[in-house]
Design an enzyme around this catalytic site. Structure first.
Site, mmCIF file in Angstrom:
data_model
loop_
_atom_site.group_PDB
_atom_site.id
_atom_site.type_symbol
_atom_site.label_atom_id
_atom_site.label_comp_id
_atom_site.label_asym_id
_atom_site.label_seq_id
_atom_site.Cartn_x
_atom_site.Cartn_y
_atom_site.Cartn_z
ATOM 1 N N SER A 183 0.763 -1.168 0.060
ATOM 2 C CA SER A 183 -0.055 0.031 0.008
ATOM 3 C C SER A 183 0.825 1.145 0.158
ATOM 4 C CB SER A 183 -0.866 0.078 1.100
ATOM 5 O OG SER A 183 -1.751 -1.212 1.413
HETATM 6 N N1 SAH Z 1 -0.225 -4.933 4.408
HETATM 7 C C1 SAH Z 1 0.518 -5.118 3.118
HETATM 8 C C2 SAH Z 1 -0.568 -4.874 1.963
HETATM 9 C C3 SAH Z 1 -0.864 -6.000 1.109
HETATM 10 S S1 SAH Z 1 -1.983 -6.033 -0.097
HETATM 11 C C4 SAH Z 1 1.611 -4.550 2.842
HETATM 12 O O1 SAH Z 1 2.066 -3.771 3.620
HETATM 13 O O2 SAH Z 1 2.339 -4.852 1.596
HETATM 14 C C5 SAH Z 1 -3.169 -7.108 0.258
HETATM 15 C C6 SAH Z 1 -2.937 -8.465 0.834
HETATM 16 O O3 SAH Z 1 -4.077 -9.130 1.115
HETATM 17 C C7 SAH Z 1 -2.494 -9.219 -0.319
HETATM 18 O O4 SAH Z 1 -1.136 -9.647 -0.171
HETATM 19 C C8 SAH Z 1 -3.334 -10.482 -0.494
HETATM 20 O O5 SAH Z 1 -2.727 -11.748 -0.922
HETATM 21 C C9 SAH Z 1 -3.789 -10.649 0.841
HETATM 22 N N2 SAH Z 1 -5.340 -11.123 0.891
HETATM 23 C C10 SAH Z 1 -6.119 -10.872 0.371
HETATM 24 N N3 SAH Z 1 -7.344 -11.931 0.611
HETATM 25 C C11 SAH Z 1 -6.834 -12.467 1.967
HETATM 26 C C12 SAH Z 1 -7.488 -13.241 2.742
HETATM 27 N N4 SAH Z 1 -8.771 -13.836 2.561
HETATM 28 N N5 SAH Z 1 -6.681 -13.687 3.955
HETATM 29 C C13 SAH Z 1 -5.224 -13.335 3.906
HETATM 30 N N6 SAH Z 1 -4.954 -12.424 3.019
HETATM 31 C C14 SAH Z 1 -5.594 -11.966 2.093
#
Ligand code: SAH
Length: 217
Positions: A65
Site C-alpha cells: 500500500s
Molecule cells: N499490508 C500489506 C498490503 C498487502 S495488499 C503491505 O504492507 O504490503 C493485500 C494483501 O492481502 C495481499 O497480499 C493479498 O494476498 C492478501 N489477502 C487477500 N485476501 C486475503 C485473505 N482472505 N486472507 C489473508 N490475506 C489475504
C-alpha cells in the site's frame, strides 16, 4: 544484502514530513515510518520509488500500500504499546513492521504462500518478532483471540463476522469496505456491552480480499 544508507534515511525523513503535512498527526506513526526501511520491501528495480507516496507491485498480483494509506490505517488504530493486533493481508510485511515499531504484538495472516514465505524471511532478517500465519483471513485466528485491534489491508466486500467475534469488547476493526476500485475506510467498534457501530474515514483503493488460501504462486 540489505543496506540502509544515509540517502535512504534522508528520503524516509522527508516522507514522514510529507505525511505530517497530509494530516498524519500520531507521532508514533511518523516515527515508525522514519524507522522502517521501505526500500527493503520493493524489488531492487524500484528502489528509487520506495519513498514516494505510491503503491507498488510486490508479486503474485498484489501491492504494498502507498505510505499515506499505511499511515492512515496505523493512525486510525490508536495503538498503545503492548496491544494485540491482528492484521489481514501481510503482503510485503511493511505494514506489519510499522505496527511492530509502534509497540504492538502483531499476528498477520496472508493467503498467498509465496508472499507469506518472503515476508517471513525478510522480517526475521530485520529482527521483527511478528507472528506470520499462512491462512485465510476471513477466519481470523480464534486460538489467539481476543484482539485489541484488527486491521484489514485488502478490500472487504462484506463485514467478516468471524473477525468481529475475535475483537475484545471496546476494541475495533479498521478495514477498506466495499466492492469495486474504490472503497471507504471503515472503523467498526465493539462497545463494552457487545454492540457494533461504524464510522467512515475517506476513500482508498485496495486489492480485494479473496476467500480461502492460495498456494499456487
Ligand atoms: N499490508 C500489506 C498490503 C498487502 S495488499 C503491505 O504492507 O504490503 C493485500 C494483501 O492481502 C495481499 O497480499 C493479498 O494476498 C492478501 N489477502 C487477500 N485476501 C486475503 C485473505 N482472505 N486472507 C489473508 N490475506 C489475504
Amino acid at each position: 544484502m540489505l543496506t540502509d544508507t544515509y540517502r535512504h534515511k534522508g528520503l524516509r525523513k522527508k516522507l514522514a514530513q510529507e505525511l505530517a503535512k497530509s494530516g498524519i498527526t500520531d507521532q508514533r506513526v511518523l516515527d515508525a515510518v522514519n524507522k522502517v526501511p521501505r526500500h527493503y520491501f520493493l524489488s531492487s528495480a524500484f528502489l528509487e520509488f520506495a519513498y514516494e507516496n505510491k503503491a507498488f507491485q510486490i508479486g503474485a498480483g498484489q501491492t504494498i500500500s502507498a505510505p499515506y494509506t499505511v499511515a492512515t490505517q496505523s493512525q486510525l488504530l490508536k495503538l498503545k504499546p503492548g496491544m494485540k493486533v491482528l492484521e489481514i493481508g501481510t503482503g510485503s510485511g511493511y505494514q506489519t513492521c510499522i505496527l511492530c515499531e509502534m509497540g504492538a504484538k502483531v499476528y498477520s495472516i496472508e493467503r498467498q504462500k509465496s508472499l507469506h514465505n518472503n515476508a517471513k524471511t525478510l522480517l526475521a532478517s530485520m529482527g521483527y518478532k511478528a507472528h506470520l500465519i499462512y491462512g485465510d483471513g476471513y477466519k481470523g485466528l480464534p486460538a489467539f483471540s481476543p484482539f485489541d485491534r484488527i486491521i484489514v489491508t485488502c478490500a472487504v466486500p462484506r463485514v467478516p463476522e468471524d473477525l468481529l467475534m475475535q475483537l475484545r469488547p471496546g476494541g475495533f476493526l479498521v478495514m477498506p469496505y466495499g466492492e469495486g476500485e474504490v472503497q471507504e475506510m471503515m472503523v467498526v467498534t465493539e462497545s463494552e456491552d457487545g454492540n457494533f457501530t461504524s464510522e467512515i474515514f475517506g476513500k482508498f483503493s485496495f486489492v480485494p480480499m479473496l476467500e480461502k488460501r492460495n498456494s499456487a504462486r
